[in-house]
Design a protein around this motif. Sequence first.
Motif, short mmCIF file in Angstrom:
data_model
loop_
_atom_site.label_atom_id
_atom_site.label_comp_id
_atom_site.label_asym_id
_atom_site.label_seq_id
_atom_site.Cartn_x
_atom_site.Cartn_y
_atom_site.Cartn_z
N GLY A 198 -35.35 -6.86 94.42
CA GLY A 198 -35.13 -5.65 93.63
C GLY A 198 -35.86 -5.66 92.31
O GLY A 198 -35.84 -4.69 91.57
N GLY A 228 -35.86 3.20 92.21
CA GLY A 228 -36.09 4.06 91.05
C GLY A 228 -37.52 4.12 90.58
O GLY A 228 -37.94 5.09 89.97
N ASN A 352 -27.57 -6.51 96.79
CA ASN A 352 -28.97 -6.92 96.97
C ASN A 352 -29.82 -5.70 97.28
O ASN A 352 -29.32 -4.67 97.72
N ASN A 353 -31.09 -5.90 97.12
CA ASN A 353 -32.07 -4.86 97.42
C ASN A 353 -32.24 -4.70 98.95
O ASN A 353 -31.91 -5.61 99.72
N THR A 356 -34.36 -7.47 100.49
CA THR A 356 -33.67 -8.76 100.50
C THR A 356 -32.83 -8.87 101.78
O THR A 356 -32.87 -9.88 102.49
#
Lengths: 645, 150
Positions: A198, A228, A352-353, A356
């Motif tokens: 992230g 974002g 987590n992203n 990930t």
Amino acid sequence: MQKINSPSEMVEMRDLCQAAFARQKVRFLVCAGTGCIAGGSMEVYAELKRLIGERGINVDVELLFEGQESDAGAAKSGCHGFCQMGPLVRVEPKGTFYTKVKASDVPDIITATLDEDTVVERLLFKNPDGNKALAEHDVSFYSRQTRIVLAGCGTIEPEDIRNYFAVDGYQALADIFQNHSPEQVIDIVTKSGLRGRGGGGFPAGRKWKAGLDAKATPKYVVCNGDEGDPGAFMDRSVLEGNPQAVLEGMTIAAYSIGARYGVIYVRAEYPLAVVRLLKAIEQAKEYGVLGENIMGTGFDFDIEVFQGAGAFVCGESTALTLSIEGKRGMPRVAPRPRTTEVGLYDKPTLLNNVKTFAYIPDIIRRGADWFKAIGTESSSGTAVFALTGHIANSGLIEVPMGIKLREIIFDIGGGIPKGGKFKAVQTGGPSGGCLPESLLDTPIDYDSLDEAGSIMGSGGMVIMNEKTCMVDVAKYFLQFTEEESCGQCVPCRLGTKQLLEILKDICKGRGKPEDMDLLVELSHSVHGGSVCGLGQTAANPVLTTLRYFKSEYEAHINDKCCPAGVCKDLISFRIDEDKCKGCTLCARACPVSAISGEKKEVHTIDQTLCIQCGICLDKCPKKFSAVECVSPKIIVTPKEKMEVS
Amino acid sequence: MEERLSKVLAPYKGKHNALIPILQEVQAELGYLSDEAMMEIAKTIGLPESQVYGVATFYAQFYFSRRGKNQTKVCTGTACHVKGAARVLDAFERELGIACGTTSEDYEHSLETVACVGSCALAPVVVVNEEVYGQFKSSKISKIIENLKE
Ligand SMILES: Cc1cc2nc3c(=O)[nH]c(=O)nc-3n(C[C@H](O)[C@H](O)[C@H](O)COP(=O)(O)O)c2cc1C
Ligand code: FES
């Protein structure tokens, strides 16, 4: 449909799906990523289905599962990453790779594939060396990549879970149920060296361990799909192209820390990702690999999708969980407990992203050592980037960590198009920085990019050519952060505003020599006085452009000149009398009628009317090139003004 | 309108956790969040109106006034910015005769910017209603507007 009742049945399910898809001799995979859809790929898909159907060939996937053979079928895939060349069509099993396909090309593709066993030459990608590429791996854009997270994007159909089963999907989950305790799973993740994708690069294993150690219940697993960074679409492509991998990764995480519920937070602008995820969740539940009593093991885990509402700061973990709770997304003020202890609804939360999580199934199946062997000592595995801006091959790429920026830009990206010159590469979005040519040998990893003043970020990589003004780029990012600052920290709220005002002044030709020191000083205050990453990193674009492109600031301030010809208040357009042939194209296109001149006679621009839109420059035929952009501005004296009027 | 509103709100009585999905659904139904709608939402989930406004105004997705029949969003994300988004936006402002962030008097058009729609490889990008236009050229604008009239 057959529900999975025990982990051992997963192998059978994979074999069943593989056998069924193998009954289809040829498969046309049409890219249904957002980019290709914009280019008309759905019309291509419809035409393929129609024409194959007309031949009386069975195109129904269900019949394959009932044991019927089929000569051909069409399917929709996720994003292949080469969006700029879309719509893309891939023909399996040979992997023939067609670019810029239109619906009118479909009959030729079908005839070549099904009747003649040839390829449609004109739709093949032409490499810079002139050679035509037959399959993806022959395209220079792909041949230097190592695809793990993106492997499924473009090769499987994201809206049918059986495609994912056929490529070993959910085998990792079945394996841990049978063979690994939560501690052992976390151990594998730790040993793999996987760091959060992230942006922060926090070791995933350590975070999972903290999640396991947290005592309160229920626990949550949250997937950050807020993406974002304005200028990046990695997470979007994974969510749209291989949603099941994210669900499996989250479920493995849930098993590891003992979580009951999961939430995927998806950015407001990604409606297609939401649709695909909801479909994926529904199918996963039908097959018993998600929901209650997963694979008959008694383990329960449910996932919901939450749609963001358009706030960049909500990508920050504490703001994100508050947003799910229906509140304003303002990062919690330090000192605060970690999200793994007090997160969503004040319960332990593993966040987590998207990427990930998407790495997890592969790491479990292939082992920690396999992953660790890719990349560098401190940053293992691959990095996914959205390569955009002034680059010949823009799109989504996945490369081993440690690769040099230069290799990405020139070997994979094919360099700067239209004879342009490289000027800067921006990574990390509004939190990152702009690096110049002299740093192109910097290896891609968390630490090296940090050292250079930029950050790895979550994957945005924007290439800029010599026509990009670096002061304008700094202003652009500050405009973004100033608007997106949640406002609770004064240094962030007001500091970004002041930075922006100074940059605006410089771009308007009102900059003062002392402004450069002031920018640095203010940047440090904003960095030091903000609680979250937004404020802490907001000044990075300013600091790096000042560090590497100082002469451009000086030109704006001292000479009132924008060398790149971007800042409107510092440039003028003029017509070269010797080159103008009086074709009238510019005069007709000028939106404010500032250009005058008779046909076949030299034209002139009235500087008092000109709004610097640059349309005349675009319109002037290349062979004349009579319009030029000059900086500093042409000063019109009152006398000349009178003459014009 | 009231009927449509109460239908959307019915399942959410007393659920303040669901405030954002509620705002999204109401906006999808009504096109924007009117004062009356905001009052109804506050009443339904049992939160003070100030708090509902506090949340709604925090997020860029929500609108509080009526918008045009056609909505144009010019992407100004980084990739689009370096590929000339500012000039595309200028051109739309000129052709539509409205400033960015506003709606035309006849409610035909609204114009706004968006920070990346995730099609950055096709920059510059413009979204008109739900349709994504990649590698955008300002010369296409008049034709797009013309087509919307039909
Ligand atoms: C202002 C701000 C915006 C962020 N935006 C994102 C984002 O869009 N996606 C993301 O995964 N992480 C974002 N992060 C990082 C998250 O806070 C968090 O570190 C990350 O999601 C954790 O996942 P990881 O460990 O897998 O990287 C952002 C952080 C800040 C401060
Ligand atoms: S920057 Fe415009 S689509 Fe991403």
